[in-house]
Every structure is written in structure tokens, then in C-alpha cells.
Design an enzyme around this catalytic site. Structure first.
Site, PDB file in Angstrom:
ATOM      1  N   ASP A 154      57.156  -5.045 -58.824  1.00 23.43           N
ATOM      2  CA  ASP A 154      57.576  -4.085 -57.805  1.00 23.43           C
ATOM      3  C   ASP A 154      56.379  -3.230 -57.342  1.00 23.43           C
ATOM      4  O   ASP A 154      55.292  -3.779 -57.122  1.00 23.43           O
ATOM      5  CB  ASP A 154      58.703  -3.216 -58.396  1.00 23.43           C
ATOM      6  CG  ASP A 154      59.643  -2.686 -57.322  1.00 23.43           C
ATOM      7  OD1 ASP A 154      60.607  -3.386 -56.987  1.00 23.43           O
ATOM      8  OD2 ASP A 154      59.401  -1.590 -56.798  1.00 23.43           O
ATOM      9  N   HIS A 194      59.447   3.393 -56.000  1.00 21.58           N
ATOM     10  CA  HIS A 194      60.545   2.441 -56.176  1.00 21.58           C
ATOM     11  C   HIS A 194      60.566   1.847 -57.585  1.00 21.58           C
ATOM     12  O   HIS A 194      61.600   1.854 -58.261  1.00 21.58           O
ATOM     13  CB  HIS A 194      60.392   1.334 -55.120  1.00 21.58           C
ATOM     14  CG  HIS A 194      61.566   0.422 -54.990  1.00 21.58           C
ATOM     15  ND1 HIS A 194      61.555  -0.856 -55.491  1.00 21.58           N
ATOM     16  CD2 HIS A 194      62.772   0.597 -54.405  1.00 21.58           C
ATOM     17  CE1 HIS A 194      62.723  -1.444 -55.212  1.00 21.58           C
ATOM     18  NE2 HIS A 194      63.477  -0.580 -54.551  1.00 21.58           N
ATOM     19  N   ASN A 286      69.933  -5.205 -48.796  1.00 25.59           N
ATOM     20  CA  ASN A 286      70.661  -4.064 -48.225  1.00 25.59           C
ATOM     21  C   ASN A 286      70.844  -4.192 -46.713  1.00 25.59           C
ATOM     22  O   ASN A 286      70.492  -3.289 -45.957  1.00 25.59           O
ATOM     23  CB  ASN A 286      69.898  -2.765 -48.520  1.00 25.59           C
ATOM     24  CG  ASN A 286      69.623  -2.591 -49.995  1.00 25.59           C
ATOM     25  OD1 ASN A 286      70.396  -3.034 -50.848  1.00 25.59           O
ATOM     26  ND2 ASN A 286      68.518  -1.937 -50.304  1.00 25.59           N
ATOM     27  N   SER A 356      68.662  -2.676 -55.159  1.00 23.00           N
ATOM     28  CA  SER A 356      67.543  -2.598 -56.114  1.00 23.00           C
ATOM     29  C   SER A 356      67.986  -1.940 -57.408  1.00 23.00           C
ATOM     30  O   SER A 356      67.637  -2.386 -58.510  1.00 23.00           O
ATOM     31  CB  SER A 356      66.403  -1.760 -55.528  1.00 23.00           C
ATOM     32  OG  SER A 356      65.806  -2.404 -54.439  1.00 23.00           O
TER      33      SER A 356
END
Ligand code: CA
Ligand code: CA
Length: 483
Positions: A154, A194, A286, A356
Site C-alpha cells: 500500500d 492509507h 468503491n 479498503s
């Protein structure tokens, strides 16, 4: 003819010794159980709680909405019981003798104040009671995955964070906590936020009196950075991270990113991960889209070691922007208003939404399951997860399993064993203390029927006698999680 006991579908061979109840946090914790007289007086009861400064820890919806209450500091337990009994609002009020019946409640302040609804939803903030993964009940069974390495591919991780530092993986060669696919070096510092948020969901240190509780209280978080400070990156850098994770001992890889373009190269990297027994958890995306029609990758790659997670809400609905799809999404998990660690400071926390977060929740669950089942192939482990979901109307026709992650049901596998020389024939079921299990029996190994549902004692044991056995030539038994 003697009875045959058969241990099926991954139940442990024979009796595994149970460590006994984990009585944590009992010092000074004073809880009582009450059952509302009827539905109509629940609101009045809640006002009574407010006046008494009592907090609802948990509600058992299927059992007359019995409530687990925590008394305000300093209130004598006998006086509290007397006032509830005299209120006319409850059928009964009793001390919560078996502490573990309420599950294992960690000391982390944002778990205790109810912010972490995903782990324990008792209706706080207008949520739906039990729209959660049953964290406390699951932790009764297992809270540590300290031997399991979860790679977060990530934006990196703020690995110095107060609630993450203790759970970071360390490279035996140089003590670094991961890899940076952008530089090729070993510094995965998070300049976006994130990845740090995902890390807390998966494995913030639990029961340390700080911040939040991760799904796994102890785990090894390997930070692999390939997304830049804006959250964008290339498949090639993702592949170098996946390769680092695979060749450095990762058991689980979390991929909370993606796009519409299929990549043979990414698919190939994940095939090698599959060969090496690595479970890959991927976010469904999303876009509020049906990904059966409009694919999203890598979640949509057809490999049986990949589990795709959509985001659910505190009302057990599909989060408004979550992707879905019967063929392309496996399950839902909490992914809206999720409070976790932030990259802005070592004591910083923030709330975020998205698939996520759902993916990270599932990755934490996979870590605990992997700790319990070290040898189960990825497809078997994922199968256990999907068989254990709470099926809800909102998720029917939205994902393959039709449900939302339930960690307790995934972990809670009782052992069943025959007691030698017992007459009449007896079985011993051992599992978590005060948990409900169901025993099923069959004569033909095809049709199973429930023969008894019961709760284990404070030590996690329950002895079962099967009277009809004398008239049956052969019977097989298995036990699984109860209601
Ligand atoms: Ca629950
Ligand atoms: Ca913590």
C-alpha cells in the site's frame, strides 16, 4: 457394535487441551445482566440506564434482548441489582458471574468507548446491535497471531506509531519493518496515511491501554510501499512488493487498491503467492458498481487464494459506494466510519470509509485463522471464513457468501472426543468457555441433523450423552458453532 466418533471438516484430531478461560480485565469490572420486560419498555429502560450512568456493553438479540451492563464507577453491585429489580422494567437482573460470557474486552480506550463498532456493536451511535464481527467473542477463542506475517502492499506504514510499533515485522537482516517498491530500499514510511490506517485495523496492539484494538492483538505487520503520497502507483512496483512479501515469509497479503484493467503480470505474481500458501485479501473497490459486469482488479482475479471484500455499515447494510457482485465479491466486512491509526503522528487516529477498510478487517481475521490452522491451504482457510459469515438480507445477491464477516464463527471450532469406557456412551465437547455449540449426528455421512445445542461451562467443556444410540448401529458426530 460400538459407536464411531468421526471428526470432520477441519475439527482437530482428538481432544486438544484448552488453556481455560481467559479472565482478563476482571479487576474492578462490574457487570450485570438484565432482560427487558418487553419491547415496549426498552426505551424506558435506556432512560433508566442513563440516569444510573450504566453503559450497555452488549445485547443478545436472539435471547430476549438480554443486555450486558457495566455499572458506573463506585456503585455497589447489590444496590444496582436491587434498583433494576424494583424498576419494573426488567424480567431479571443478575451479576455477570461468568466474565468470559461477555467476551474478552480489551483495555484500548477507543474500543471501550464504543468507537470501534465493527468489533462490538451494541447499538451505539444509532447502530444496529450485533452488526459487527463479534470481536470479544472471537478473542475468547484467539487474540494472538504473533507468528503470522501480514504484508500490507500500500502507501507504507507509520511504523513508529504508538499502537503499531510493537506489532511490526522486523527484517532479520537489518531490523527494518518492510520494503519500498518505489526506491527498492527498506524504508516503507507512509507519506499518505492509507496504509497506516489499514495497519491499525489489522493489528493495532490490543489491550495495551492505548488507542484501538486491532482485529488481531498480536501479529507481524510487514509494510510494503508502492503507492506514492497521492495514493497512486504502478502495477510493476506492486509486483516488486508482492515478491518481497512472498520471499520474506508473509502469510497474508492485503491489497486495498485496484482498477479496471486486468494485469497478467499481477495475476502471475499472485499465482506464485498461491503456490506458497499465501492468502490474498483484496478490496472490492468503491465505485458503487456491480463488479460482475464492470470488473475491478486485483480483487477480480480468478485465483482461489484471493478473497474479495466489500464494505458494510453499522446497520449491516452495503456501504453506499462499495462495489458488489455475486461472482466477484466474496463477503462484506465493516468498512464505514472505521476508526484507526493515522500517519500524522505517533498518537494520531482518524476515521475513514471504504472497501479498503473492509479488506483490512478480513486480513486481520485471516491472520487469526492462520494462527489457528497453520497447514490449511488458502482456499480452505477462505472457505472457513465464507462458511462462517452472518447471512443478512442486505448482502444476499451482493456477494458469493451472502453475508458479513463473523470472526467468532470462523474461529470457534470445538473439539469433540469420545469418553472411553463411559456407559451410556458419552462425548466431550471442548471449546471456548460459555460458548454455544451444536452437535450433529448422521448414520450415512450424507444427512446430518442437530441432536443437541448447548453451552460449555466456565472451562469450555460440555459432556453429551446420546440415549438413542442403543438403537442405532453406527453414528457419526460432529460439532460446530451454535447460534
Ligand atoms: Ca456482536
Ligand atoms: Ca491499542
Amino acid at each position: 457394535m460400538g459407536a464411531v466418533v468421526m471428526l470432520t471438516s477441519g475439527f482437530g484430531p482428538g481432544l486438544s487441551p484448552h488453556p481455560g478461560p481467559l479472565l482478563k480485565g476482571t479487576g474492578g469490572a462490574r457487570r450485570i445482566l438484565v432482560m427487558p420486560v418487553d419491547e415496549a419498555r426498552v426505551a424506558a429502560l435506556e432512560r433508566f440506564h442513563a440516569a444510573a450512568k450504566t453503559r450497555i456493553l452488549r445485547v443478545f438479540p436472539g435471547q430476549g434482548s438480554v443486555q450486558v451492563l457495566e455499572l458506573s464507577a463506585g456503585e455497589p453491585i447489590e444496590e444496582a441489582l436491587a434498583s433494576y429489580r424494583a424498576s419494573g422494567l426488567v424480567r431479571f437482573a443478575e451479576p455477570d458471574y461468568a466474565v468470559s460470557a461477555a467476551g474478552l474486552l480489551p483495555s484500548d480506550p477507543h474500543f471501550q468507548d464504543g468507537t470501534q463498532w465493527s468489533l462490538n456493536n451494541y447499538g451505539q451511535s444509532s447502530g444496529l446491535p450485533d452488526a459487527d464481527i463479534d470481536g470479544p467473542e472471537a478473542w475468547d477463542v484467539r487474540w494472538s497471531a504473533s507468528n503470522v506475517v501480514v504484508a500490507i502492499v500500500d502507501t507504507g506504514v507509520r511504523h513508529t506509531h504508538e499502537d503499531l510499533a510493537g506489532n511490526m515485522w522486523r527484517n532479520p537482516a537489518d531490523n527494518t519493518p518492510g520494503f519500498n517498491g518505489l526506491t527498492g530500499g527498506h524504508d516503507p514510511w507512509d507519506d499518505n496515511g492509507h496504509g497506516t490506517h489499514l495497519a491499525g485495523i489489522i493489528g493495532a496492539v490490543g489491550d495495551n491501554g492505548l488507542g484501538i484494538a486491532g482485529v488481531a492483538w498480536r501479529v507481524q505487520i510487514m509494510a510494503c510501499k508502492f503507492l506514492d503520497s497521492t495514493g497512486n502507483g504502478y502495477n510493476s512496483d506492486a509486483i516488486s512488493c508482492i515478491e518481497f512479501a512472498r520471499t520474506n515469509g508473509a502469510n497474508i497479503i492485503n491489497l486495498s487498491w485496484g482498477g479496471p484493467d486486468y494485469s497478467d503480470a499481477v495475476s502471475n505474481a499472485l499465482w506464485f503467492a498461491r503456490r506458497d500458501g499465501i492468502v490474498v485479501v483484496a478490496a472490492a473497490g468503491n465505485n458503487a458498481a456491480n463488479t460482475d459486469l464492470i470488473p475491478f482488479y486485483p480483487a477480480g482475479i480468478r485465483l482461489d487464494n484471493i478473497v474479495a471484500a466489500g464494505a458494510s455499515t453499522r446497520l449491516d447494510g452495503v456501504w453506499i459506494l462499495s462495489n458488489y457482485g455475486v461472482a466477484s465479491v466474496d463477503l462484506f466486512a465493516p468498512g464505514a466510519a472505521i476508526y484507526s491509526t493515522a500517519n500524522t503522528g505517533d498518537s494520531a487516529y482518524v476515521s475513514q470509509d471504504g472497501s479498503s477498510m473492509a479488506s483490512a478487517c478480513v486480513a486481520g481475521a485471516c491472520a487469526l485463522l492462520r494462527a489457528q490452522e497453520p497447514a490449511l491451504p488458502p482456499a480452505g482457510l477462505i472457505g472457513r471464513l465464507l462458511a462462517a459469515v452472518d447471512k443478512k438480507p442486505a448482502f444476499a445477491n451482493k456477494c458469493a457468501s451472502g453475508g458479513r464477516l463473523n470472526l467468532r464463527r470462523a474461529l470457534d471450532r470445538p473439539a469433540i472426543t469420545a469418553l472411553p469406557n463411559a456407559s451410556p456412551f458419552e462425548l466431550l465437547v471442548t471449546g471456548a468457555p460459555q460458548h454455544w455449540y451444536v452437535i450433529e449426528a448422521t448414520t450415512n455421512l450424507a444427512t446430518w441433523s442437530a441432536v443437541q445445542t448447548n453451552r460449555t461451562d466456565a472451562f469450555g467443556a460440555w459432556t453429551f450423552t446420546d440415549p438413542p444410540l442403543t438403537s442405532q448401529p453406527l453414528r457419526f458426530y460432529r460439532a460446530g458453532p451454535g447460534p
